[in-house]
Design an enzyme around this catalytic site. Structure first.
Site, PDB file in Angstrom:
ATOM      1  N   TRP A 347      -0.430   2.626   0.097  1.00 51.82           N
ATOM      2  CA  TRP A 347      -0.609   1.781  -1.091  1.00 51.82           C
ATOM      3  C   TRP A 347      -2.039   1.271  -1.205  1.00 51.82           C
ATOM      4  CZ3 TRP A 347      -0.198  -4.086  -1.196  1.00 51.82           C
ATOM      5  CH2 TRP A 347      -0.566  -4.643   0.039  1.00 51.82           C
ATOM      6  N   ASP A 348      -2.803   1.437  -0.116  1.00 54.25           N
ATOM      7  CA  ASP A 348      -4.205   1.028  -0.100  1.00 54.25           C
ATOM      8  C   ASP A 348      -4.921   1.547  -1.346  1.00 54.25           C
ATOM      9  OD1 ASP A 348      -3.051   1.015   2.465  1.00 54.25           O
ATOM     10  OD2 ASP A 348      -4.981   1.151   3.473  1.00 54.25           O
ATOM     11  N   GLU A 474       3.214  -7.053   7.355  1.00 58.74           N
ATOM     12  CA  GLU A 474       3.973  -6.245   8.318  1.00 58.74           C
ATOM     13  C   GLU A 474       4.394  -7.040   9.550  1.00 58.74           C
ATOM     14  OE1 GLU A 474       1.690  -2.712   9.020  1.00 58.74           O
ATOM     15  OE2 GLU A 474       2.207  -1.885   7.058  1.00 58.74           O
ATOM     16  N   LYS A 572       0.551 -10.994   8.897  1.00 55.89           N
ATOM     17  CA  LYS A 572      -0.543 -10.105   9.272  1.00 55.89           C
ATOM     18  C   LYS A 572      -1.596 -10.098   8.162  1.00 55.89           C
ATOM     19  CE  LYS A 572      -1.117  -5.205  10.470  1.00 55.89           C
ATOM     20  NZ  LYS A 572      -0.516  -3.872  10.318  1.00 55.89           N
ATOM     21  N   GLN A 573      -1.123 -10.284   6.925  1.00 58.18           N
ATOM     22  CA  GLN A 573      -2.028 -10.151   5.776  1.00 58.18           C
ATOM     23  C   GLN A 573      -1.456 -10.886   4.575  1.00 58.18           C
ATOM     24  OE1 GLN A 573      -0.447  -6.070   6.419  1.00 58.18           O
ATOM     25  NE2 GLN A 573      -1.457  -5.700   4.456  1.00 58.18           N
TER      26      GLN A 573
HETATM   27  C1  BGC Z   1      -1.644  -2.572   6.886  1.00 61.11           C
HETATM   28  C2  BGC Z   1      -1.072  -1.860   5.690  1.00 61.11           C
HETATM   29  C3  BGC Z   1      -1.992  -0.711   5.320  1.00 61.11           C
HETATM   30  C4  BGC Z   1      -2.212   0.206   6.503  1.00 61.11           C
HETATM   31  C5  BGC Z   1      -3.205   1.314   6.207  1.00 61.11           C
HETATM   32  C6  BGC Z   1      -1.857  -1.583   8.009  1.00 61.11           C
HETATM   33  O1  BGC Z   1      -2.485  -2.223   9.071  1.00 61.11           O
HETATM   34  O2  BGC Z   1      -0.791  -3.591   7.320  1.00 61.11           O
HETATM   35  O3  BGC Z   1      -0.963  -2.755   4.614  1.00 61.11           O
HETATM   36  O4  BGC Z   1      -1.426   0.003   4.276  1.00 61.11           O
HETATM   37  O5  BGC Z   1      -2.728  -0.561   7.555  1.00 61.11           O
HETATM   38  O6  BGC Z   1      -4.445   0.802   5.894  1.00 61.11           O
END
Ligand code: BGC
Length: 734
Positions: A347-348, A474, A572-573
């Site tokens: 989804w990035d 996550e 985490k984010q």
């Molecule tokens: C993040 C995800 C991201 C993935 C790839 C993970 O560490 O939590 O949101 O899509 O990295 O960049």
């Protein structure tokens, strides 16, 4: 030459070979080359390699305990050998069998042209000294072509040299060092190498059924060409203080998904023609022109801070370099600069990277979205596999469209990817006005994702609920009603209704069910604390013991079992805050401020996708010091190796995030309906900011300083400008 476009070793935080290979990597969306040292001795360091977008191998995922519907196969981008290095032989001494004295005296990436310049001073065991300079770049007019021009000058001798360009296939080093990092590649591929004739090599994956073709041509000043595939050699006579120039073109085809010899023959003939007509000077001219057009549309100028200026250009440069441009490939989490995340698309792309392309390079944006259209059939199959009667569920991580996430709680369960993709199509339509693309290709993606929500979600009482999913954060998995997911799904459903009505292509019975679900969508809220709830139970968990967690235990994912993380209130984010960032019109400033304060306290930013969102919201809530501080971390993340793993590849989403922090944050850009609003939130550390956007095909120039904001239409057509205050402008789309 403006040094703010030049990347040199002095700009880097550490000098480890793997890190340099990533930061100076070259790409053109099809090919990516890590820039390892050109003369490799007996003892080589680093992790050299070349990548082709979409060229991957696959092998079964082995589960200790399997369950129905788990992803079946790994997909791993193939790491091809380095294609820049040379073997030099002088008086029986070979550079790859001895350790000559090799001193790098110059190394600079010219981001203005996409060309990398290097210079080495070399001394053989017998004391022969010479310099080797190399100019490398990847063509944008013929994406299969990489160009290397080597200049050799003997300093204290005259004599013969044998120069060999050998593409040496070797095994991947990822995860070989004993450290198990789930963010790095998890498999190695065995490649079938077949010489088709003296000029072409076929490299075939073991299981994915793909092949690429390789050929190379070496040209010397005497006009004689050597053509070969795996290896080309040239004997040259060097005279003291006279330069000998060798130009080498390496051709690496697009992945072919066939073993049909006629198809392969046709591709070979086409590329042979291209290869034989290459002219170095013309390629240089095209490259300079190409990049000049790129910077013209996408540059960001920052006054008063040269380091930051370079950092931003570096990010924008890598974004531009690494995007797939053929409608069949996308933008890997690490671009084409390393093996991290196995070359997967996430989804990035839609949420962090596409805005940059939509607003400044809409043609590339369309190609990235076209990739999603191309994998829609796989997403439809996947929805069926998950017992959904209709609709599509896009893979959380993938290259070929199939789900490749072996850990479903933080993978497949992130169904928000469906709505993220829909959001990107919607933004593309709003900003470009390309209704035709949406009608012809995008609408089906929007309808199919809307169908998924209706099937997967459930009416519980008067509320439409989406249960058992994971949001962007996550560190919190498998929850009911993740706020971000529901908000995005609501938007997906509403956009589907708009399109269904406009295109008259879906029965009313169906779209009215979408409308009802959108209207009844549950958006969890804590009325007592007046806070948005990340999900139904987030507030029922104990806070993570931050005070007792040593610094070295971050990122938590490398130190704690998921169960320990999931039972805590820890992010985490950005998650709920991301929803507020995307739909600012739906929240009061006080609401955003309260949520910001709460979620900031429980967020570790262990994902590189986090800080930019915090920076944007801090700008909008007028916490400009905070906005600047988060922004500096995103802007210089790879140049300072903030996450400590840039050796595995760039943090592409964060690079997109740094663009967002400037445009959505400092320049306060928000869009809704037929308007795009810009508001000056420049922090005191930045004197002035200027950038361009392309809205409905019209170039728009935005300039701001500590006093005021100016927006000018470079050519006026479908847009008009309303200056609301000295620092606020609305662009109206007619
Ligand atoms: C993040 C995800 C991201 C993935 C790839 C993970 O560490 O939590 O949101 O899509 O990295 O960049």
């Amino acid at each position: 030459m403006n040094s703010e476009y030049l990347l040199t070793l002095n700009d880097l935080n550490n000098q480890s070979p793997e890190y340099i290979e990533t930061l100076f990597a070259l790409s053109n969306g099809h090919l990516g080359i890590r820039t390892s040292s050109v003369v490799k001795g007996k003892t080589t360091h680093g992790n050299p390699g070349t990548f082709i977008n979409g060229f991957y191998d696959t092998h079964p995922i082995v589960y200790g305990e399997w369950a129905y519907g788990y992803a079946k196969n790994h997909q791993t981008i193939v790491k091809l050998p380095d294609i820049r290095s040379l073997i030099i032989e002088i008086d029986g001494e070979k550079s790859n069998e001895t350790d000559w004295l090799v001193e790098q005296t110059d190394f600079q990436l010219n981001m203005k042209t996409g060309m990398l310049e290097e210079r080495y001073e070399i001394e053989t065991l017998q004391g022969k000294k010479f310099t080797l300079s190399l100019c490398s770049f990847l063509s944008y007019s013929h994406s299969e072509i990489s160009i290397f021009q080597y200049t050799i000058e003997a300093l204290n001798f005259s004599g013969e040299m044998m120069i060999t360009k050998n593409i040496a296939f070797q095994e991947s080093k990822a995860n070989d060092e004993g450290t198990i990092d789930p963010r790095v590649a998890s498999s190695k591929s065995k490649l079938g190498i077949k010489q088709l004739n003296n000029e072409w090599l076929e490299v075939r994956t073991e299981f994915s059924g793909q092949a690429i073709l390789i050929s190379q041509l070496m040209e010397t000043t005497d006009g004689a060409n050597e053509i070969g595939c795996q290896s080309v050699s040239k004997r040259v006579f060097v005279r003291e203080n006279q330069a000998v120039i060798l130009t080498n073109y390496v051709v690496l085809s697009k992945p072919l998904t066939t073993d049909n010899c006629h198809v392969i023959e046709t591709e070979k003939n086409k590329l042979t023609e291209v290869r034989n007509s290459l002219k170095f000077d013309q390629l240089v001219e095209e490259q300079v022109q190409h990049f000049s057009e790129f910077w013209q549309a996408s540059d960001i100028e920052i006054t008063g801070d040269p380091i930051l200026q370079k950092g931003i250009r570096f990010n924008v440069f890598h974004l531009y370099q690494n995007a797939g441009r053929d409608g069949l490939t996308n933008f890997a989490a690490k671009g084409l600069t390393g093996e991290g995340y196995e070359g997967h698309y996430f989804w990035d792309t839609e949420m962090y990277i596409l805005p940059f392309f939509i607003y400044t390079q809409p043609k590339i944006a369309k190609q990235l979205l076209t990739y999603r259209v191309s994998i829609l059939p796989k997403a439809q199959e996947r929805a069926k596999e998950l017992a959904q009667e209709s609709g599509a569920l896009f893979a959380w991580r993938t290259i070929n469209g199939e789900e490749a996430s072996a850990y479903y709680p933080a993978g497949t369960a992130q169904v928000h990817i469906n709505a993220d993709i829909a959001y990107a199509f919607q933004l593309y339509e709003r900003v470009t006005g390309d209704h035709q693309f949406i009608a012809e290709s995008g609408a089906e993606v929007i309808f199919e994702t809307a169908r998924f929500w209706l099937n997967y979600g459930s009416w519980i009482g008067a509320e439409f609920c989406i249960n058992g999913v994971t949001g962007p954060d996550e560190y919190t998995a498998l929850v009911n009603n993740n706020y971000y997911t529901n908000k995005m799904a609501q938007n997906n459903l509403s956009y589907a209704v708009t399109l269904a009505q406009r295109l008259n292509s879906v029965k009313e019975e169906e779209w009215s069910a979408w409308q009802e679900a959108a209207e009844g969508m549950k958006l969890p809220y804590d009325h007592e604390q007046q806070l948005i709830k990340q999900d139904d139970t987030f507030f029922e968990k104990a806070k993570w013991p931050f005070a007792e967690t040593p610094k070295e235990n971050y990122p938590l994912l490398l130190h704690y079992h998921p169960m320990i993380i999931y039972k805590h209130q820890v992010c985490k984010q950005a998650d709920a805050l991301l929803a507020e960032m995307l739909f600012p019109q739906d929240y009061s400033m006080e609401q955003i401020q309260r949520d910001y304060q709460f979620y900031e306290d429980v967020t570790t930013h262990d994902s590189s996708l986090s800080r930019s969102i915090f920076s944007i919201l801090a700008s909008r809530t007028k916490q400009l010091d905070k906005a600047y501080s988060y922004f500096m971390d995103t802007a210089l993340m790879d140049l300072t190796d903030l996450q400590g793993n840039a050796k595995d590849g760039i943090h592409a989403a964060n690079m997109g995030g740094s663009w967002l922090s400037i445009i959505y944050g400092f320049a306060g850009l928000t869009s809704a309906g037929q308007t795009i609003q810009i508001e000056n939130h420049l922090p005191k550390e930045i004197e002035a900011l200027a950038f361009k956007l392309t809205i409905h095909g019209t170039p728009v120039k935005v300039q701001m300083d500590q006093q005021e904001l100016n927006v000018t239409l470079l050519e006026s057509n479908e847009l008009s400008i309303k200056q609301v205050t000295k620092n606020k402008v609305i662009i109206v789309i007619h």
